[in-house]
Each structure stands twice: as C-alpha cells, then as structure tokens.
Design a protein around this motif. Structure first.
Motif, PDB file in Angstrom:
ATOM      1  N   SER A 119       0.830  -1.216   0.000  1.00 56.13           N
ATOM      2  CA  SER A 119       0.000   0.000   0.000  1.00 56.13           C
ATOM      3  C   SER A 119       0.858   1.257   0.000  1.00 56.13           C
ATOM      4  O   SER A 119       0.519   2.254  -0.653  1.00 56.13           O
TER       5      SER A 119
ATOM      6  N   TRP B  20       3.902   1.447  -1.250  1.00 56.03           N
ATOM      7  CA  TRP B  20       4.471   1.550  -2.606  1.00 56.03           C
ATOM      8  C   TRP B  20       3.440   2.115  -3.574  1.00 56.03           C
ATOM      9  O   TRP B  20       3.751   2.971  -4.396  1.00 56.03           O
ATOM     10  N   TYR B  21       2.213   1.636  -3.484  1.00 56.07           N
ATOM     11  CA  TYR B  21       1.139   2.076  -4.372  1.00 56.07           C
ATOM     12  C   TYR B  21       0.855   3.572  -4.192  1.00 56.07           C
ATOM     13  O   TYR B  21       0.651   4.301  -5.173  1.00 56.07           O
TER      14      TYR B  21
ATOM     15  N   ARG C  84       3.220   5.940  -6.163  1.00 55.24           N
ATOM     16  CA  ARG C  84       3.328   5.811  -7.628  1.00 55.24           C
ATOM     17  C   ARG C  84       2.530   6.900  -8.326  1.00 55.24           C
ATOM     18  O   ARG C  84       1.678   7.575  -7.736  1.00 55.24           O
TER      19      ARG C  84
ATOM     20  N   LYS D 176      -0.926   3.682 -10.923  1.00 57.73           N
ATOM     21  CA  LYS D 176      -2.022   3.404  -9.993  1.00 57.73           C
ATOM     22  C   LYS D 176      -3.234   2.841 -10.719  1.00 57.73           C
ATOM     23  O   LYS D 176      -3.890   1.912 -10.237  1.00 57.73           O
TER      24      LYS D 176
ATOM     25  N   VAL E 245      -2.387  -0.853 -11.887  1.00 56.69           N
ATOM     26  CA  VAL E 245      -2.382  -1.764 -10.738  1.00 56.69           C
ATOM     27  C   VAL E 245      -3.788  -1.919 -10.160  1.00 56.69           C
ATOM     28  O   VAL E 245      -4.216  -3.013  -9.798  1.00 56.69           O
TER      29      VAL E 245
END
Length: 373
Positions: free
Chosen positions: A35, A37-38, A41, A46, A49
């Motif tokens: 989360s 890492w997301y 981005r 985003k 993913v």
C-alpha cells in the motif's frame, strides 16, 4: 497472597498478546508495504495496478462462489428416474410385436445415470480441478493441502471415478455379446474421453502447449453415452445383461471401494490432527463422491439386470445394499475432523466414513457371492 498469582497470569496473557500481535504484524506486513508503494506511484501506474487488482478480486470472488455452490446436489437423486417402475431389462425388446424384428428396446439406466452424473459436474457446475485459480493454489500451495475451497473438487473427482469405472465395464463386457460382437465404437470414445486428465486447462506449462480443457472432453463423453442409449433404444446396439457380466461389474466396484477404504484407513491411522488435518476433507469428499455415484449406478443396475436379480432372488439383498449406500450419504459435516478413534473432543469423520464404506462393500460382496453360486 494473591498478588504473585495475579502477576503470573498477567505475564502469561501479556506474552500471548504480544505473540498474536507479532503474527498479525507478520501477516499484514506485505500488504502494508504494497500500500505504501502504491501510494507513492504515479496516476498511470495506480490505474494499471488498480485495474489488475479489481480483475483479481473479481476472479477470486467468482472462484470462491463456484467452489461453494453445489448445483444439483441431492443424495436422493435416483428417485427422479423411477427405475423401480421399469418392467424390462436394458436392451430387451419393448415393441410388443411377436415374431417380428424389435423396433424399440429398453434403454440402460446405468448409461443414463453415468451421463447425468458427469453432466451435473461439467454443465450444471464448474469443473473445479481445471480452473486456473484452483491450479495456482493458495500462494503456490495446492488447495488440497489447505482446509479451504477443495471439497467440491474432491467430490467431483470421486463421482468421476465411478463414471470412469462404469465406462470401462460398459466397453469391455456390458455392451457387447462376449465372443460374438466387437467393441461399441461410441462407448469406446466415451471411455477414452473419461480417462482424460482431470486438471487440464487451455494452456499447459508442463509441458508447455495448448490443450483441450477437461470439461470440454467430458462433455463429449456425455454426448457419446447419450448417443449409445439412443442407439440401444432403437435396438441398434446391445446390452448383455448376463449374470457373469453383473458379477464382474460388482467385483470391479468392490475393488474400487476397497482402495478408497484403504486410503481412509491410512489417513485415519497415521494422522490424528482432528479439525487441523488439512488433508482429511479431500479424502472424505472423494469417498463421498464415490458413494454418491455408485449409489445411482447400482440402483440403475437393479433395473438393467432385472431378470437376473429376480431369478437369483437377489432383490432383498440388493435393496439392503442400496440402503447402506444411502445411509453413508447422510454424513455431511460442515468441518471434517480426523481425530483419534478413542478421542473425546474431536470426532473422527474418516473412520466413520470408512465404516460405512466397508458396510456397503460387505453387502456388495454378499450379492456377488450369491451370483457366483
């Protein structure tokens, strides 16, 4: 006086709490890292993913639904066929015209039920064993090694075993006049299709290549079994309802059930983890699927071999045997436990299932012995 005791229990519960907290933190760590890492981005990454995760969640939702919904499951399914109302044996002339070539013959209940059993598993339900998410397992662990989402697959494989055995016997003896007729080509195709790998999908990685999914091949077998019954109804095929054919068929079924009983005994004797035995459920439901399938096949055999059963006065023994098969289908625990046989907390469902199988098999062998006299 009580302070040291209270402090002792406080330390114990505190240690347990810390241990549980560490386990939860260990489980949540990869998700929290993902989360973070997301969140760092860009918008495009985003979106990509997020779309992937949405598809993955939807796929798993569908997979879980398919494994938990059992369409058409009914331990009393044989009642719908009204086999006890049939007056003629399979393949017998029912046209009623004397001294004339038969134009209509009795179809086979064995073939009809065999076709319907596999139809239930590949048309009314999804064939679980070849679904990609089933083959992927839980983080690489085979679903059969977990206590979740494998019961339906095991049940289907148990039912499939009964149909495989039945198609082999149909080709080798039941649907041919021994010594004077060749193998029925339609049933030969059905037998070949039923031997197909139970876990095939469109793509295989070992070896790599494209394959026909299992359910498509089994659907062909359903068509071929129904085609044979249509030919039999038109007196274009044969069903040899001799006593020695029935005896041989019962021998094969008894051997099948003996192998399953040995499988249950091995697991029950060597593993006693109770509710925590993750392999107990797939063994139980495989055995249940076999009993479910053979209950229908043997009920149909009573009608298909009607003259033999009446001539040998087997009806009481046969009915008692079917009662034992049906009684075994009453065992449907929500959670399968493989506890010790002398245990008092966790039940032993595998030993109980094994007992019912041995009882049904004992009646089956008794019928077989009467036929062999």
């Amino acid at each position: 006086m009580l302070d040291p005791i209270i402090a002792f229990f406080q330390r114990i519960f505190s240690a347990i709490g810390r241990g549980i907290g560490m386990i939860i933190a260990w489980i949540l760590f990869p998700f929290l890292s993902a989360s973070r890492w997301y969140a760092s981005r860009g918008l495009i990454i985003k979106a990509v993913v997020g779309l992937f995760l949405l598809i993955l969640v939807g796929a798993y939702g569908h997979f879980i639904w398919m494994t938990q919904v059992w369409t058409g499951f009914n331990p009393d399914y044989v009642a719908a066929y009204k086999l006890d109302q049939r007056k003629f044996a399979a393949g017998q002339d029912v046209s009623g015209a004397e001294n004339a070539a038969p134009t209509a013959c009795q179809t086979s209940g064995i073939v009809e039920i065999a076709a319907d059993l596999i139809d239930q598993e590949v048309n009314q339900n999804a064939w679980i064993s070849s679904m990609p998410l089933y083959k992927l397992g839980l983080f690489g662990m085979d679903w059969d090694h977990t206590p979740w989402l494998d019961n339906k697959a095991s049940f289907q494989r148990g039912v499939n075993q009964t149909v495989r055995r039945t198609t082999v016997e149909l080709v080798d003896s039941l649907a041919r006049v021994r010594g004077t007729s060749g193998i029925n080509n339609t049933l030969q195709l059905a037998r070949s299709n039923m031997q197909y790998d139970e876990g095939s999908w469109y793509v295989s990685f070992s070896p790599f290549g494209f394959r026909t999914p299992t359910q498509d091949v089994y659907r062909q077998a359903v068509t071929q079994l129904n085609q044979f019954n249509t030919e039999l109804g038109k007196c274009q095929s044969v069903f040899d309802g001799r006593a020695d054919n029935l005896l041989e068929f019962l021998d094969r079924i008894a051997n099948d059930l003996g192998s399953t009983s040995a499988m249950l005994r091995e697991r029950s004797e060597n593993y006693n983890a109770g509710w925590f035995d993750t392999r107990a459920d797939d063994r139980f439901w495989f055995a249940y699927g076999q009993l479910y399938g053979y209950y229908g096949i043997l009920t149909a055999a009573r009608a298909d071999f009607g003259p033999v059963i009446r001539e040998r006065n087997l009806a009481p023994l046969w009915n008692e045997m079917l009662k034992q098969f049906r009684a075994a289908l009453n065992i449907q625990p929500a959670i399968i436990s493989n506890g010790r046989e002398d245990g008092w907390i966790m039940p032993t469902h595998l030993a109980t299932q094994g007992f019912y199988i041995l009882r049904a098999r004992s009646n089956l062998i008794e019928v077989r012995d009467v036929l062999d006299r």
